[in-house]
Design a protein around this motif. Structure first.
Motif, PDB file in Angstrom:
ATOM      1  N   UNK A  85      34.781  38.356  44.141  1.00  0.00           N
ATOM      2  CA  UNK A  85      33.917  38.099  45.020  1.00  0.00           C
ATOM      3  C   UNK A  85      32.410  38.546  44.588  1.00  0.00           C
ATOM      4  N   UNK A  86      32.233  39.300  43.326  1.00  0.00           N
ATOM      5  CA  UNK A  86      31.061  39.803  42.910  1.00  0.00           C
ATOM      6  C   UNK A  86      30.224  38.649  41.990  1.00  0.00           C
ATOM      7  N   UNK A  87      28.880  38.811  42.070  1.00  0.00           N
ATOM      8  CA  UNK A  87      28.218  37.702  41.172  1.00  0.00           C
ATOM      9  C   UNK A  87      28.609  37.856  39.831  1.00  0.00           C
ATOM     10  N   UNK A  88      28.728  39.296  39.343  1.00  0.00           N
ATOM     11  CA  UNK A  88      29.145  39.509  37.912  1.00  0.00           C
ATOM     12  C   UNK A  88      30.460  40.358  37.801  1.00  0.00           C
ATOM     13  N   UNK A  89      31.651  39.686  38.105  1.00  0.00           N
ATOM     14  CA  UNK A  89      32.836  40.287  38.284  1.00  0.00           C
ATOM     15  C   UNK A  89      33.282  41.132  36.891  1.00  0.00           C
ATOM     16  N   UNK A  90      32.867  40.650  35.902  1.00  0.00           N
ATOM     17  CA  UNK A  90      33.274  41.260  34.427  1.00  0.00           C
ATOM     18  C   UNK A  90      32.651  42.703  34.417  1.00  0.00           C
ATOM     19  N   UNK A  91      31.632  42.928  35.264  1.00  0.00           N
ATOM     20  CA  UNK A  91      30.975  44.299  35.041  1.00  0.00           C
ATOM     21  C   UNK A  91      31.939  45.437  35.582  1.00  0.00           C
ATOM     22  N   UNK A  92      32.901  45.047  36.271  1.00  0.00           N
ATOM     23  CA  UNK A  92      33.898  45.907  37.008  1.00  0.00           C
ATOM     24  C   UNK A  92      35.162  45.833  36.101  1.00  0.00           C
ATOM     25  N   UNK A  93      35.651  46.790  35.408  1.00  0.00           N
ATOM     26  CA  UNK A  93      36.886  46.633  34.766  1.00  0.00           C
ATOM     27  C   UNK A  93      37.881  47.543  35.530  1.00  0.00           C
ATOM     28  N   UNK A  94      39.358  46.961  35.745  1.00  0.00           N
ATOM     29  CA  UNK A  94      40.238  47.730  36.133  1.00  0.00           C
ATOM     30  C   UNK A  94      40.563  49.070  35.508  1.00  0.00           C
ATOM     31  N   UNK A  95      41.024  49.833  36.344  1.00  0.00           N
ATOM     32  CA  UNK A  95      41.633  51.371  35.818  1.00  0.00           C
ATOM     33  C   UNK A  95      42.903  51.731  35.868  1.00  0.00           C
ATOM     34  N   UNK A  96      43.630  50.976  36.673  1.00  0.00           N
ATOM     35  CA  UNK A  96      45.204  51.176  36.744  1.00  0.00           C
ATOM     36  C   UNK A  96      45.657  49.712  37.227  1.00  0.00           C
ATOM     37  N   UNK A  97      47.263  49.552  37.364  1.00  0.00           N
ATOM     38  CA  UNK A  97      47.641  48.579  38.261  1.00  0.00           C
ATOM     39  C   UNK A  97      48.871  49.310  39.319  1.00  0.00           C
ATOM     40  N   UNK A  98      48.688  48.677  40.203  1.00  0.00           N
ATOM     41  CA  UNK A  98      49.623  49.152  41.248  1.00  0.00           C
ATOM     42  C   UNK A  98      50.548  48.149  41.952  1.00  0.00           C
ATOM     43  N   UNK A  99      51.440  48.673  42.405  1.00  0.00           N
ATOM     44  CA  UNK A  99      52.307  47.454  43.128  1.00  0.00           C
ATOM     45  C   UNK A  99      53.260  46.620  41.882  1.00  0.00           C
ATOM     46  N   UNK A 100      53.466  47.093  40.829  1.00  0.00           N
ATOM     47  CA  UNK A 100      53.999  46.237  39.857  1.00  0.00           C
ATOM     48  C   UNK A 100      55.336  45.738  40.004  1.00  0.00           C
ATOM     49  N   UNK A 101      56.118  46.479  40.769  1.00  0.00           N
ATOM     50  CA  UNK A 101      57.257  46.097  41.265  1.00  0.00           C
ATOM     51  C   UNK A 101      57.357  44.784  41.938  1.00  0.00           C
ATOM     52  N   UNK A 102      56.131  44.246  42.527  1.00  0.00           N
ATOM     53  CA  UNK A 102      56.123  43.212  43.343  1.00  0.00           C
ATOM     54  C   UNK A 102      55.494  41.948  42.591  1.00  0.00           C
ATOM     55  N   UNK A 103      55.420  42.224  41.151  1.00  0.00           N
ATOM     56  CA  UNK A 103      54.527  41.217  40.299  1.00  0.00           C
ATOM     57  C   UNK A 103      55.494  40.188  40.163  1.00  0.00           C
TER      58      UNK A 103
END
Length: 115
Positions: A56-74
């Motif tokens: 929802x950010x105007x420039x979402x590429x400026x915020x990179x993820x640091x980890x993944x959670x709930x991978x067992x639900x992927x």
């Protein structure tokens, strides 16, 4: 879905008022009441912060993820291509997490669980 976390007082809604819905025993989701776009979520065990959807950010590429959670639900056919830490449910060092509120989080994959 990718989220970023900020202090609750730092999140500023610049137009309109988000609708809210309790999405689990421990969480509440915010969304646009007009189009349904997911905007944010808050959880009871972290009352001083809020997670907002990076898309929802105007420039979402400026915020990179640091980890993944709930991978067992992927979804079984999807695998991320990065080398970030992965956690089947919550991260072990999640602020405010207790056995009781962890048990209150459903293992059913929902939008709030996929990052």
């Amino acid at each position: 879905m990718a989220f970023a976390t900020v202090p609750r007082d730092d999140l500023v809604v610049i137009q309109g008022t988000p609708a809210t819905r309790a999405s689990s025993e421990i969480g509440e989701r915010w969304f646009c009441p007009d189009c349904g776009t997911p905007l944010a979520m808050s959880v009871a065990h972290q009352p001083d912060t809020i997670d907002f959807t990076i898309a929802t950010l105007d420039e979402p590429e400026d915020v990179a993820p640091g980890f993944h959670i709930w991978t067992r639900s992927r979804i079984a056919w999807f695998e991320t291509a990065d080398r970030l830490d992965r956690h089947e449910r919550f991260r072990p060092d999640t602020v405010g997490l207790t056995e009781a509120n962890a048990a209150g989080a459903s293992d059913r994959p929902t939008q709030e669980h996929v990052t």
